[in-house]
Design an enzyme around this catalytic site. Structure first.
Site, PDB file in Angstrom:
ATOM      1  N   SER A   7       0.839  -1.201   0.000  1.00  0.00           N
ATOM      2  CA  SER A   7       0.000   0.000   0.000  1.00  0.00           C
ATOM      3  C   SER A   7       0.870   1.244   0.000  1.00  0.00           C
ATOM      4  O   SER A   7       1.642   1.481   0.937  1.00  0.00           O
ATOM      5  CB  SER A   7      -0.905   0.017   1.225  1.00  0.00           C
ATOM      6  N   HIS A  32      -1.094  -1.218  -4.314  1.00  0.00           N
ATOM      7  CA  HIS A  32      -2.362  -0.972  -3.641  1.00  0.00           C
ATOM      8  C   HIS A  32      -2.519   0.523  -3.394  1.00  0.00           C
ATOM      9  O   HIS A  32      -1.679   1.150  -2.741  1.00  0.00           O
ATOM     10  CB  HIS A  32      -2.421  -1.741  -2.322  1.00  0.00           C
ATOM     11  N   ASP A  34      -4.655   3.318  -1.754  1.00  0.00           N
ATOM     12  CA  ASP A  34      -5.662   3.615  -0.734  1.00  0.00           C
ATOM     13  C   ASP A  34      -6.124   5.057  -0.861  1.00  0.00           C
ATOM     14  O   ASP A  34      -5.363   5.989  -0.578  1.00  0.00           O
ATOM     15  CB  ASP A  34      -5.082   3.381   0.661  1.00  0.00           C
ATOM     16  N   MET A  36      -8.682   7.969   0.401  1.00  0.00           N
ATOM     17  CA  MET A  36      -9.524   8.336   1.549  1.00  0.00           C
ATOM     18  C   MET A  36     -10.011   9.768   1.380  1.00  0.00           C
ATOM     19  O   MET A  36      -9.263  10.647   0.946  1.00  0.00           O
ATOM     20  CB  MET A  36      -8.723   8.218   2.842  1.00  0.00           C
ATOM     21  N   HIS A  65      -8.329   0.975  -3.953  1.00  0.00           N
ATOM     22  CA  HIS A  65      -9.226   0.783  -2.809  1.00  0.00           C
ATOM     23  C   HIS A  65      -9.850   2.126  -2.456  1.00  0.00           C
ATOM     24  O   HIS A  65      -9.193   2.989  -1.870  1.00  0.00           O
ATOM     25  CB  HIS A  65      -8.424   0.211  -1.630  1.00  0.00           C
ATOM     26  N   MET A  67     -11.927   4.246  -0.317  1.00  0.00           N
ATOM     27  CA  MET A  67     -12.561   4.442   0.989  1.00  0.00           C
ATOM     28  C   MET A  67     -13.221   5.812   0.974  1.00  0.00           C
ATOM     29  O   MET A  67     -12.816   6.732   1.688  1.00  0.00           O
ATOM     30  CB  MET A  67     -11.511   4.321   2.097  1.00  0.00           C
ATOM     31  N   MET A 136     -11.297  -6.177   5.607  1.00  0.00           N
ATOM     32  CA  MET A 136     -10.518  -5.224   6.398  1.00  0.00           C
ATOM     33  C   MET A 136     -10.187  -5.849   7.747  1.00  0.00           C
ATOM     34  O   MET A 136     -11.082  -6.250   8.498  1.00  0.00           O
ATOM     35  CB  MET A 136     -11.309  -3.931   6.608  1.00  0.00           C
ATOM     36  N   ASP A 174      -6.496  -6.544   4.194  1.00  0.00           N
ATOM     37  CA  ASP A 174      -5.848  -5.238   4.314  1.00  0.00           C
ATOM     38  C   ASP A 174      -5.875  -4.802   5.766  1.00  0.00           C
ATOM     39  O   ASP A 174      -6.939  -4.625   6.348  1.00  0.00           O
ATOM     40  CB  ASP A 174      -6.588  -4.216   3.445  1.00  0.00           C
TER      41      ASP A 174
END
Length: 218
Positions: A7, A32, A34, A36, A65, A67, A136, A174
């Site tokens: 990540s 990966h 992430d 947010m 991913h 979020m 998660m 993850d």
């Protein structure tokens, strides 16, 4: 053999391109990403521009991913020639089936993530449509958290369902994955392992990727 997805949330962003190139050379299977938004999770990371800045490099495929709230509005921003998966959260999608179909309409594989308090049964009606289920093993929003052991039960349940039903989704984990617990997670039925701090805090990134890949039982 399990696949490793470091990540970049834990990377040194002043050396992001250099570090992503290093982990890719060493055999990382995915990058990966992430994302947010400060609403769905209590933190803000980065958007599609940071991910796309890596496009010119020789990298592993992107595992994105999201979020974020209202992911449908942003799916297209994360589609590139290197994007293999786009993963949204069950908890963030009011019309999950529609969102999954939207991801596939962009020509990429669709995944759905489950927070620690969300049961596998929440995906019962859509599992056969999925390419990936992300479990998660920490509460999303921050890197460096400790692994929640209950995640192993979810992985075992998802593995049993796909064997019984003949589904072909892969299972990803993850949060808090380390060299000490990756073999246990693999034995539960996991296929893809996201690791952030455990990779990017190492002095030698290429050596650390090799250590992770060697720690996964064949």
């Amino acid at each position: 053999m399990g696949k490793i997805a470091p990540s970049i949330l834990s990377a040194d962003f002043s050396r992001l391109g250099e570090q992503v190139a290093a982990i890719s050379r060493a055999g990382a299977d995915y990058v990966h990403v992430d994302v947010m938004d400060g609403h769905f999770v209590p933190n803000i990371s980065f958007g599609s521009a940071v991910m796309k800045s890596l496009n010119k490099l020789e990298t592993a495929p992107y595992d994105v991913h999201l979020m974020i709230e209202n992911p449908d509005a942003y799916l297209g921003d994360f589609v590139t020639d290197k994007t293999e998966f786009i993963v949204v959260h069950q908890e963030a999608c009011r019309h999950l089936h529609r969102t999954v179909q939207n991801i596939k309409a962009h020509g990429v594989k669709a995944g759905v993530a489950l927070n620690p308090a969300t049961p596998v049964s929440a995906l019962e009606c859509i599992l056969e449509e999925l390419d990936l289920v992300l479990v998660m093993s920490v509460n999303p929003g921050f890197g460096g958290q400790k692994f929640i052991p209950k995640a192993l039960e979810k992985i075992k349940e998802l593995d049993a369902i796909r064997k019984e039903k003949g589904y072909d989704y892969v299972i990803e984990i993850d949060g808090g994955v380390t060299l000490d617990n990756i073999s246990t997670v693999s034995e539960a039925g996991c296929d893809i392992f996201v690791a952030g701090s455990a990779v990017f805090k190492a002095e030698d990134l290429e050596k650390r990727i090799c250590e992770f890949k060697n720690a996964v039982p064949e």
